[in-house]
Design an enzyme around this catalytic site. Sequence first.
Site, PDB file in Angstrom:
ATOM      1  N   GLU A   1     -37.804  13.496 -42.226  1.00 45.13           N
ATOM      2  CA  GLU A   1     -37.426  12.737 -43.664  1.00 45.13           C
ATOM      3  C   GLU A   1     -36.989  13.856 -44.586  1.00 45.13           C
ATOM      4  OE1 GLU A   1     -36.719   9.719 -43.377  1.00 45.13           O
ATOM      5  OE2 GLU A   1     -38.663   8.409 -43.356  1.00 45.13           O
TER       6      GLU A   1
ATOM      7  N   HIS B   1     -32.082  11.312 -42.239  1.00 43.57           N
ATOM      8  CA  HIS B   1     -32.902  11.713 -41.234  1.00 43.57           C
ATOM      9  C   HIS B   1     -32.461  11.608 -39.901  1.00 43.57           C
ATOM     10  CE1 HIS B   1     -34.820   7.284 -40.695  1.00 43.57           C
ATOM     11  NE2 HIS B   1     -33.905   7.390 -39.782  1.00 43.57           N
TER      12      HIS B   1
ATOM     13  N   ASP C   1     -39.316   9.354 -31.239  1.00 42.82           N
ATOM     14  CA  ASP C   1     -40.412   9.126 -31.862  1.00 42.82           C
ATOM     15  C   ASP C   1     -41.095   8.052 -31.707  1.00 42.82           C
ATOM     16  OD1 ASP C   1     -38.130   7.451 -32.827  1.00 42.82           O
ATOM     17  OD2 ASP C   1     -37.521   8.672 -34.384  1.00 42.82           O
TER      18      ASP C   1
ATOM     19  N   ASN D   1     -30.789   7.921 -45.181  1.00 38.18           N
ATOM     20  CA  ASN D   1     -31.297   9.002 -46.058  1.00 38.18           C
ATOM     21  C   ASN D   1     -30.890  10.249 -45.292  1.00 38.18           C
ATOM     22  OD1 ASN D   1     -32.891   9.178 -43.968  1.00 38.18           O
ATOM     23  ND2 ASN D   1     -34.806   8.869 -45.494  1.00 38.18           N
TER      24      ASN D   1
HETATM   25  C1  F6R Z   1     -34.861   6.186 -33.874  1.00 36.83           C
HETATM   26  C2  F6R Z   1     -34.714   7.362 -34.949  1.00 36.83           C
HETATM   27  C3  F6R Z   1     -33.990   7.043 -36.023  1.00 36.83           C
HETATM   28  C4  F6R Z   1     -32.604   6.327 -36.050  1.00 36.83           C
HETATM   29  C5  F6R Z   1     -32.117   6.141 -37.386  1.00 36.83           C
HETATM   30  C6  F6R Z   1     -30.873   5.114 -37.209  1.00 36.83           C
HETATM   31  O1  F6R Z   1     -35.557   6.639 -32.709  1.00 36.83           O
HETATM   32  O2  F6R Z   1     -35.352   8.278 -34.571  1.00 36.83           O
HETATM   33  O3  F6R Z   1     -33.859   8.464 -36.578  1.00 36.83           O
HETATM   34  O4  F6R Z   1     -31.905   6.913 -35.246  1.00 36.83           O
HETATM   35  O5  F6R Z   1     -33.168   5.728 -38.285  1.00 36.83           O
HETATM   36  O6  F6R Z   1     -31.312   4.225 -37.092  1.00 36.83           O
HETATM   37  P1  F6R Z   1     -30.363   2.492 -36.699  1.00 36.83           P
HETATM   38  O7  F6R Z   1     -29.606   3.165 -35.574  1.00 36.83           O
HETATM   39  O8  F6R Z   1     -31.239   1.555 -36.669  1.00 36.83           O
HETATM   40  O9  F6R Z   1     -29.635   2.664 -37.775  1.00 36.83           O
END
Ligand code: F6R
Length: 242
Positions: free
Chosen positions: A143, A138, A67, A136
């Site tokens: 989401e 994702h 992303d 959450n």
């Molecule tokens: C990042 C992504 C997100 C993260 C998720 C966890 O490219 O796609 O899904 O993997 O938000 O983020 P952290 O590792 O910062 O807890």
Amino acid sequence: MRLVVKKNYDEVSQMAAIEIMNLINKKPNCVLGLATGSTPIGTYKELIKYYKLNKIDFSKVTTFNLDEYRGIKGDNPQSYRYFMDNKLFNSININKKNTFIPNGIAKDIEEECKYYDNLIESKHGIDLQLLGIGNNGHIGFNEPGEFLYINTHLTNLTKNTIAANSRFFNSMEEVPTQAITMGIGSIMKAKKIILLASGKNKANIVKELFTEKLSTKIPASILHIHADCTIILDEEAACLLN
Ligand code: F6R
């Protein structure tokens, strides 16, 4: 879904990096799906270490990131392009031309999303997709909601995600509210998936993930039906599992 519980974050990172190293050594021109965020930073550090020890050659590897924020240029320190360059690509011998991240400033977003999925297809798909998990549930920026998107798409980030991402910005107002993300279908097409979760703040969502029900309210739950998915947790993230 295979579950591995390691003692701490360092061991989680080591295991993920070893899996990636073994794949590259077996298939030097493999295609990796990569993630940003706090969780994979340790894995990238380990990969850099193995590269410096001459244990990995990235010269033929291709990467696709999950992303990118909408409206943020690649040279902006908050962009995921900047993150990847700094946390990994600048320190290994990968050809930057083979590192792909959705273009957050594309004029025609729909075209950009189609282009991204087609590009992945043209490289014969992702061999190994690395994932983190949002509080959450994702994965990428898919989401929770009424339904999930199959392909790469523009998404509105939830309040929860905006709040979680705000730790990297000076103020709430600066945090992007939209992102381009690979869809659930794009992720599920990967031949192998490794999801990492570390720390107490992931324990609740990890517990929900392991109720073994599929729900669009917990996008990561779709991983239960992937043929080759490994979840690597540290003891803190696993502390609510029986
Ligand atoms: C990042 C992504 C997100 C993260 C998720 C966890 O490219 O796609 O899904 O993997 O938000 O983020 P952290 O590792 O910062 O807890």
